[in-house]
Design a protein around this motif. Structure first.
Motif, PDB file in Angstrom:
ATOM      1  N   THR A 142      24.517 -14.876 -48.858  1.00 51.06           N
ATOM      2  CA  THR A 142      24.592 -14.719 -47.407  1.00 51.06           C
ATOM      3  C   THR A 142      26.048 -14.620 -46.958  1.00 51.06           C
ATOM      4  N   ASP A 143      26.221 -14.374 -45.679  1.00 46.41           N
ATOM      5  CA  ASP A 143      27.544 -14.331 -45.064  1.00 46.41           C
ATOM      6  C   ASP A 143      28.277 -15.651 -45.312  1.00 46.41           C
ATOM      7  N   ALA A 152      32.355  -6.662 -46.680  1.00 49.67           N
ATOM      8  CA  ALA A 152      31.880  -7.494 -45.574  1.00 49.67           C
ATOM      9  C   ALA A 152      31.457  -6.629 -44.387  1.00 49.67           C
ATOM     10  N   TRP A 199      28.716  -8.736 -42.195  1.00 48.11           N
ATOM     11  CA  TRP A 199      28.993 -10.161 -42.335  1.00 48.11           C
ATOM     12  C   TRP A 199      30.201 -10.544 -41.495  1.00 48.11           C
ATOM     13  N   ASP A 200      29.949 -10.893 -40.247  1.00 44.18           N
ATOM     14  CA  ASP A 200      31.001 -11.204 -39.274  1.00 44.18           C
ATOM     15  C   ASP A 200      31.836 -12.421 -39.667  1.00 44.18           C
ATOM     16  N   HIS A 201      31.191 -13.460 -40.201  1.00 44.00           N
ATOM     17  CA  HIS A 201      31.949 -14.660 -40.585  1.00 44.00           C
ATOM     18  C   HIS A 201      32.924 -14.352 -41.719  1.00 44.00           C
ATOM     19  N   THR A 202      32.504 -13.507 -42.641  1.00 44.06           N
ATOM     20  CA  THR A 202      33.374 -13.138 -43.753  1.00 44.06           C
ATOM     21  C   THR A 202      34.532 -12.279 -43.258  1.00 44.06           C
TER      22      THR A 202
END
Length: 83
Positions: free
Chosen positions: A14-15, A46, A51-54
């Motif tokens: 996951t992210d 990403a 994947w915004d957090h990454t």
């Protein structure tokens, strides 16, 4: 970028897993803007996965938002084609 059918290689990650991995790799001396043979960076990957957090973690660690791969594509181009 991507994964094989081996679940230990990212298929079910996951992210948040990627952010944890990024922290581990950075502590081991990895470069946040490292490129593979196709010129892809972690930012490209990403962005392609959404994947915004990454992406945020990479930027916080100094990664460029606009690295170009060998085809001249930036992460934003990958994000635009994310499924």
């Amino acid at each position: 970028m991507g994964q094989s059918f081996n679940p230990t290689r990212g298929r079910y990650k996951t992210d948040d897993d990627a952010v944890a991995c990024l922290k581990l790799l950075k502590s081991a001396g990895a470069k946040v803007d490292g490129k593979n043979a196709q010129g892809l960076t972690a930012m490209h990957s990403a962005a392609s996965l959404g994947w915004d957090h990454t992406v945020a973690a990479l930027v916080a660690d100094g990664a460029s938002l606009e690295p170009l791969d060998n085809q001249g594509l930036a992460p934003i181009d990958y994000a635009a084609h994310a499924k």
